[in-house]
Motif scaffolding. Structure first.
Motif, mmCIF file in Angstrom:
data_model
loop_
_atom_site.group_PDB
_atom_site.id
_atom_site.type_symbol
_atom_site.label_atom_id
_atom_site.label_comp_id
_atom_site.label_asym_id
_atom_site.label_seq_id
_atom_site.Cartn_x
_atom_site.Cartn_y
_atom_site.Cartn_z
ATOM 1 N N ARG A 77 0.841 -1.196 0.000
ATOM 2 C CA ARG A 77 0.000 0.000 0.000
ATOM 3 C C ARG A 77 0.877 1.247 0.000
ATOM 4 N NH1 ARG A 77 -3.357 -1.417 5.247
ATOM 5 N NH2 ARG A 77 -1.203 -1.925 5.831
ATOM 6 N N ARG A 78 0.557 2.173 -0.871
ATOM 7 C CA ARG A 78 1.292 3.428 -0.963
ATOM 8 C C ARG A 78 0.300 4.588 -0.917
ATOM 9 N NH1 ARG A 78 6.145 3.632 -4.692
ATOM 10 N NH2 ARG A 78 7.094 1.584 -4.610
ATOM 11 N N ARG A 79 0.739 5.700 -0.348
ATOM 12 C CA ARG A 79 -0.088 6.891 -0.454
ATOM 13 C C ARG A 79 -0.044 7.360 -1.903
ATOM 14 N NH1 ARG A 79 0.032 12.519 -0.190
ATOM 15 N NH2 ARG A 79 2.306 12.616 -0.243
ATOM 16 N N GLU A 80 -1.207 7.527 -2.492
ATOM 17 C CA GLU A 80 -1.253 7.912 -3.898
ATOM 18 C C GLU A 80 -0.864 9.376 -4.043
ATOM 19 O OE1 GLU A 80 -4.296 7.957 -7.734
ATOM 20 O OE2 GLU A 80 -4.870 6.945 -5.888
ATOM 21 N N LEU A 81 0.251 9.602 -4.699
ATOM 22 C CA LEU A 81 0.722 10.965 -4.901
ATOM 23 C C LEU A 81 -0.093 11.652 -5.982
ATOM 24 C CD1 LEU A 81 4.619 10.852 -4.855
ATOM 25 C CD2 LEU A 81 3.143 12.178 -3.339
ATOM 26 N N LYS A 82 -0.364 12.900 -5.775
ATOM 27 C CA LYS A 82 -1.029 13.725 -6.774
ATOM 28 C C LYS A 82 0.009 14.643 -7.418
ATOM 29 C CE LYS A 82 -5.135 12.183 -5.623
ATOM 30 N NZ LYS A 82 -5.888 11.277 -6.521
ATOM 31 N N LEU A 83 -0.271 15.051 -8.648
ATOM 32 C CA LEU A 83 0.641 15.972 -9.330
ATOM 33 C C LEU A 83 0.806 17.253 -8.533
ATOM 34 C CD1 LEU A 83 2.353 16.702 -11.773
ATOM 35 C CD2 LEU A 83 0.256 17.420 -12.951
ATOM 36 N N ALA A 84 -0.286 17.728 -7.945
ATOM 37 C CA ALA A 84 -0.224 18.966 -7.154
ATOM 38 C C ALA A 84 0.730 18.828 -5.976
ATOM 39 C CB ALA A 84 -1.616 19.345 -6.666
ATOM 40 N N ASP A 85 0.839 17.612 -5.398
ATOM 41 C CA ASP A 85 1.749 17.393 -4.274
ATOM 42 C C ASP A 85 3.187 17.707 -4.674
ATOM 43 O OD1 ASP A 85 -0.386 16.498 -2.736
ATOM 44 O OD2 ASP A 85 -0.048 14.400 -3.256
ATOM 45 N N VAL A 86 3.562 17.256 -5.879
ATOM 46 C CA VAL A 86 4.924 17.484 -6.358
ATOM 47 C C VAL A 86 5.124 18.947 -6.727
ATOM 48 C CG1 VAL A 86 6.578 16.943 -8.192
ATOM 49 C CG2 VAL A 86 5.216 15.123 -7.154
ATOM 50 N N LEU A 87 4.176 19.531 -7.463
ATOM 51 C CA LEU A 87 4.314 20.915 -7.907
ATOM 52 C C LEU A 87 4.397 21.868 -6.726
ATOM 53 C CD1 LEU A 87 1.827 20.994 -10.935
ATOM 54 C CD2 LEU A 87 4.290 20.552 -10.940
ATOM 55 N N ASP A 88 3.661 21.584 -5.669
ATOM 56 C CA ASP A 88 3.646 22.468 -4.498
ATOM 57 C C ASP A 88 4.924 22.369 -3.672
ATOM 58 O OD1 ASP A 88 1.136 23.318 -5.200
ATOM 59 O OD2 ASP A 88 0.077 22.047 -3.768
ATOM 60 N N SER A 89 5.662 21.275 -3.840
ATOM 61 C CA SER A 89 6.840 21.054 -2.999
ATOM 62 C C SER A 89 8.144 21.468 -3.668
ATOM 63 C CB SER A 89 6.930 19.570 -2.618
ATOM 64 O OG SER A 89 7.178 18.773 -3.770
ATOM 65 N N LEU A 90 8.109 21.924 -4.911
ATOM 66 C CA LEU A 90 9.335 22.238 -5.645
ATOM 67 C C LEU A 90 10.008 23.492 -5.097
ATOM 68 C CD1 LEU A 90 8.241 21.549 -9.337
ATOM 69 C CD2 LEU A 90 9.613 20.110 -7.842
ATOM 70 N N ASP A 91 11.330 23.417 -4.948
ATOM 71 C CA ASP A 91 12.096 24.590 -4.550
ATOM 72 C C ASP A 91 13.139 24.957 -5.602
ATOM 73 O OD1 ASP A 91 13.816 22.503 -4.218
ATOM 74 O OD2 ASP A 91 14.131 22.781 -2.066
ATOM 75 N N GLU A 92 12.988 24.395 -6.801
ATOM 76 C CA GLU A 92 13.818 24.737 -7.949
ATOM 77 C C GLU A 92 12.975 24.548 -9.201
ATOM 78 O OE1 GLU A 92 17.060 22.129 -8.804
ATOM 79 O OE2 GLU A 92 15.969 20.326 -8.239
ATOM 80 N N ASN A 93 13.512 24.955 -10.352
ATOM 81 C CA ASN A 93 12.774 24.799 -11.597
ATOM 82 C C ASN A 93 12.439 23.333 -11.855
ATOM 83 O OD1 ASN A 93 12.680 27.515 -12.261
ATOM 84 N ND2 ASN A 93 14.611 27.451 -13.383
ATOM 85 N N ALA A 94 11.196 23.081 -12.175
ATOM 86 C CA ALA A 94 10.713 21.713 -12.352
ATOM 87 C C ALA A 94 11.406 21.021 -13.522
ATOM 88 C CB ALA A 94 9.205 21.717 -12.581
ATOM 89 N N LEU A 95 11.641 19.723 -13.349
ATOM 90 C CA LEU A 95 12.096 18.858 -14.430
ATOM 91 C C LEU A 95 11.284 17.572 -14.310
ATOM 92 C CD1 LEU A 95 13.959 18.314 -16.806
ATOM 93 C CD2 LEU A 95 15.661 17.431 -15.208
ATOM 94 N N ILE A 96 10.342 17.386 -15.219
ATOM 95 C CA ILE A 96 9.384 16.290 -15.119
ATOM 96 C C ILE A 96 9.410 15.467 -16.402
ATOM 97 C CG2 ILE A 96 6.922 15.721 -14.894
ATOM 98 C CD1 ILE A 96 6.626 18.236 -13.190
ATOM 99 N N LEU A 97 9.341 14.158 -16.247
ATOM 100 C CA LEU A 97 9.253 13.252 -17.391
ATOM 101 C C LEU A 97 7.828 12.729 -17.481
ATOM 102 C CD1 LEU A 97 10.520 11.543 -19.665
ATOM 103 C CD2 LEU A 97 11.099 9.834 -17.927
#
Length: 232
Positions: free
Chosen positions: A66-86
């Motif tokens: 079981r994993r906590r399902e990550l949302k895209l917003a979770d990642v975007l809100d936590s960024l402290d540098e320019n995003a790099l997403i695949l």
């Protein structure tokens, strides 16, 4: 090893081959001991039976799936540098998905995004091929990929689709700011709606006789070009 370091609470117990006594095996047992994970010494035949193959390298962990399902917003809100997403548009081969996760980890990508449908999903084969990257790179599945791309655009991320017929090469695209690279499935490339949603398309220049690259190889080239530009 990645799970022992990052999420040992999710490990119920560790089964280790009594025949393996090398440095890597001792390091895994040391990590398990430090994390207070129960270790059970067994023979290799029992490990073979547990996983259905001899390719287990002498260590098997029984983990909480079981994993906590990550949302895209979770990642975007936590960024402290320019995003790099695949972003992977419908990759079907688990070996390719695992290799893409490994490449994303190496390039320091903040997430790998893929659709829930018409994609392989993070199965056991993909996790093994990822060699620990499945525990270090957030893997986010979305119901609607085009909507997810628009969410990234609204967050200020420039969405670039990899397409062999594009006029510009990846070297001509400014990747110093937030970027999401979108790569298509094996053989089929980007779907039309995905392609239309991208801010622009770019190609990897090909100098030999082959017409295309494996998606994980292409992902590495695109992500590391972004890193190269940011270090100039």
């Amino acid at each position: 090893m990645a799970r022992l370091r990052r999420d040992p609470e999710a490990i119920f117990e560790l089964y280790a081959s009594a025949q393996r006594q090398d440095v890597r095996a001792r390091e895994a047992l040391k990590l398990a001991e430090a994390a207070q994970v129960r270790v059970i010494q067994v023979d290799s035949d029992r490990l073979d039976g547990m996983v259905g193959t001899r390719r287990h390298q002498g260590v098997v962990a029984r983990v909480d799936a079981r994993r906590r399902e990550l949302k895209l917003a979770d990642v975007l809100d936590s960024l402290d540098e320019n995003a790099l997403i695949l972003v992977l548009d419908g990759v079907q081969d688990p070996h390719n998905l695992g290799a893409c996760l490994r490449v994303a980890d190496a390039a320091g990508a903040h997430a790998v995004v893929a659709p829930k449908d018409r994609a392989v999903g993070l199965n056991a084969t993909a996790v093994k091929v990822a060699s620990g990257a499945a525990d270090t790179v957030p893997y986010i599945t979305v119901t609607n990929l085009a909507r997810a791309l628009r969410e990234m655009q609204e967050a200020g991320i420039w969405v670039v689709g990899a397409a062999g017929e594009a006029e510009k090469t990846l070297h001509q695209i400014d990747q110093k700011g937030p970027v999401a690279w979108v790569l298509g499935a094996e053989g089929d490339g980007l779907r039309r709606l995905t392609r239309d949603t991208c801010d622009e398309l770019a190609k990897i220049p090909m100098y030999g006789s082959v017409e295309s690259l494996n998606v994980s190889v292409a992902s590495g080239i695109c992500l590391f070009e972004a890193r190269r530009q940011r270090e100039i």
